[in-house]
Write an enzyme that holds these catalytic residues in place. Sequence first.
Site, PDB file in Angstrom:
ATOM      1  N   ASN A   1      39.863  27.357  33.746  1.00 22.32           N
ATOM      2  CA  ASN A   1      38.927  28.190  34.497  1.00 22.32           C
ATOM      3  C   ASN A   1      37.575  28.268  33.794  1.00 22.32           C
ATOM      4  O   ASN A   1      36.569  28.562  34.406  1.00 22.32           O
ATOM      5  CB  ASN A   1      39.491  29.608  34.714  1.00 22.32           C
ATOM      6  CG  ASN A   1      40.053  30.212  33.451  1.00 22.32           C
ATOM      7  OD1 ASN A   1      40.918  29.633  32.796  1.00 22.32           O
ATOM      8  ND2 ASN A   1      39.557  31.381  33.096  1.00 22.32           N
TER       9      ASN A   1
ATOM     10  N   GLN B 104      42.873  27.250  39.440  1.00 17.05           N
ATOM     11  CA  GLN B 104      41.568  26.604  39.652  1.00 17.05           C
ATOM     12  C   GLN B 104      41.696  25.211  40.270  1.00 17.05           C
ATOM     13  O   GLN B 104      40.708  24.664  40.753  1.00 17.05           O
ATOM     14  CB  GLN B 104      40.792  26.530  38.332  1.00 17.05           C
ATOM     15  CG  GLN B 104      40.443  27.885  37.738  1.00 17.05           C
ATOM     16  CD  GLN B 104      39.389  28.663  38.542  1.00 17.05           C
ATOM     17  OE1 GLN B 104      38.669  28.103  39.361  1.00 17.05           O
ATOM     18  NE2 GLN B 104      39.318  29.963  38.318  1.00 17.05           N
TER      19      GLN B 104
ATOM     20  N   SER C  56      46.279  31.117  43.710  1.00 21.45           N
ATOM     21  CA  SER C  56      45.733  32.385  44.191  1.00 21.45           C
ATOM     22  C   SER C  56      44.808  32.181  45.388  1.00 21.45           C
ATOM     23  O   SER C  56      44.128  31.162  45.488  1.00 21.45           O
ATOM     24  CB  SER C  56      44.962  33.033  43.031  1.00 21.45           C
ATOM     25  OG  SER C  56      44.332  34.197  43.453  1.00 21.45           O
TER      26      SER C  56
ATOM     27  N   CYS D 208      36.986  37.459  33.643  1.00 22.73           N
ATOM     28  CA  CYS D 208      37.806  38.472  32.974  1.00 22.73           C
ATOM     29  C   CYS D 208      37.388  38.687  31.537  1.00 22.73           C
ATOM     30  O   CYS D 208      37.514  39.764  31.001  1.00 22.73           O
ATOM     31  CB  CYS D 208      39.267  38.058  32.979  1.00 22.73           C
ATOM     32  SG  CYS D 208      39.774  37.444  34.562  1.00 22.73           S
TER      33      CYS D 208
HETATM   34  C1  PLP Z   1      43.260  29.994  35.739  1.00 21.47           C
HETATM   35  C2  PLP Z   1      43.397  31.409  36.182  1.00 21.47           C
HETATM   36  N1  PLP Z   1      44.593  32.005  36.085  1.00 21.47           N
HETATM   37  C3  PLP Z   1      44.781  33.263  36.478  1.00 21.47           C
HETATM   38  C4  PLP Z   1      43.753  34.006  37.008  1.00 21.47           C
HETATM   39  C5  PLP Z   1      44.020  35.420  37.417  1.00 21.47           C
HETATM   40  O1  PLP Z   1      43.767  35.584  38.749  1.00 21.47           O
HETATM   41  P1  PLP Z   1      43.693  37.045  39.391  1.00 21.47           P
HETATM   42  O2  PLP Z   1      42.602  37.771  38.683  1.00 21.47           O
HETATM   43  O3  PLP Z   1      43.373  36.755  40.780  1.00 21.47           O
HETATM   44  O4  PLP Z   1      44.974  37.704  39.173  1.00 21.47           O
HETATM   45  C6  PLP Z   1      42.479  33.437  37.122  1.00 21.47           C
HETATM   46  C7  PLP Z   1      41.322  34.206  37.596  1.00 21.47           C
HETATM   47  O5  PLP Z   1      40.211  34.049  37.148  1.00 21.47           O
HETATM   48  C8  PLP Z   1      42.308  32.089  36.714  1.00 21.47           C
HETATM   49  O6  PLP Z   1      41.126  31.486  36.810  1.00 21.47           O
END
Ligand code: PLP
Length: 392
Positions: free
Chosen positions: A156, A186, A206, A332
Amino acid sequence: MRQKTLKKVYLDYAATTPVHPRALKKMLPYFSEKFGNTMSLYELGQEAKTALEESRGTIAKHLKARSEEIIFTGSATESNNLALKGTALANRKKGNHIIISSIEHPCIMESGKWLEGQGFKVTRLPVDRYGLVQPTELEKAIKKETILVSIIHASNEIGTIQPIERLVKRAKRKKKEIYFHTDAVQSFSKLPIDVNKMGIDLLTASSHKIYGPKGAAFLYIKKGVRIEPLLHGGGQEMGLRSSTVNVPVIVGFAEAVKITHKIMKKEGARLSRLRDYLISRVLKEIPCSSLNGHPLKRLPNNINFSFDYVEGESIVIQLDMEGISVSTGSACSSSKLQASHVLRALGLSPEKAHGSLRITLGLWTRKSEIDYLLKVLPRIIENLRRLSPIKK
Ligand SMILES: Cc1ncc(COP(=O)(O)O)c(C=O)c1O
């Protein structure tokens, strides 16, 4: 105050995406006239149940999986927690060792830490300077107690794409009875995925990263994988995720999957061209800039630069004042003001990691927007460098 004449340019599609108008249209009736609970026996409930199962079938088809192997959850964070904790807890008697990479999303890194607190051993595999996990490193790390390997499909932050099929083969050659999970948040809908061909046992994706609404995600769980639920209750989602099912967002998610898979190849080629154009011009026109991640094995929409002698956060703020939305690392971790663990794992110094900027493109990105960014970015970097206390 933002001036009316300023353009609004969104270049943070890896953080989240707008809902595609067709996905929005498809989900709206499930908020109003088709509001039933999938567990209700009467017609309204069955109508919701049918929509749920159709959505499950659509998603399964695009992964070459079976419908009953798709479990809907509320977020990728939840799917990743379920994948790690659920398989660890269900297979504890077989072993207590888990392998992840050192460039996972925080929800995998933190689940790993939590499992260590429960007595599991977690190995964090190193990556090379492009962010690639080496198959030999993985093979070396596998022991007889290893029950699960979890490696992100595409980063990501830096967009590097892992050779998942090769990693699975190596892992299972060393130990047949091992589960392989990949976080494909991603990559899903940007790269073709065939879970059988790739040998994957568990996969996370997602909705809000692919033009669906927030609040929907799934975990693919291959038939036969032993997994403990984290939520107990009414037994929805084959007993693996009790909660009243969020039908409207799941319907929107499935529609977004259809839309994005239909245009995947063409859109991927268009975004790759824009990506490469931006990379080559920035590296040529902005001194002391470098690209993070693999130059070729990277997502079509991901660009991650480091600019020496400046802070990524300052660039983000200055660009925002020009109407451009980008990010420093993942959405995040950017609030924590810590150097990204992903960039540090590549071997970047804390200073270089702090000067990083992630630009991610999407469906509505046009060349004129990239040109606008190219017009304002060199001036911003130059001004920030002039004011920077960091010695050149
Ligand atoms: C690679 C990856 N995994 C997990 C997530 C977590 O997704 P969510 O915040 O929708 O739970 C993200 C979100 O940025 C992500 O890019």
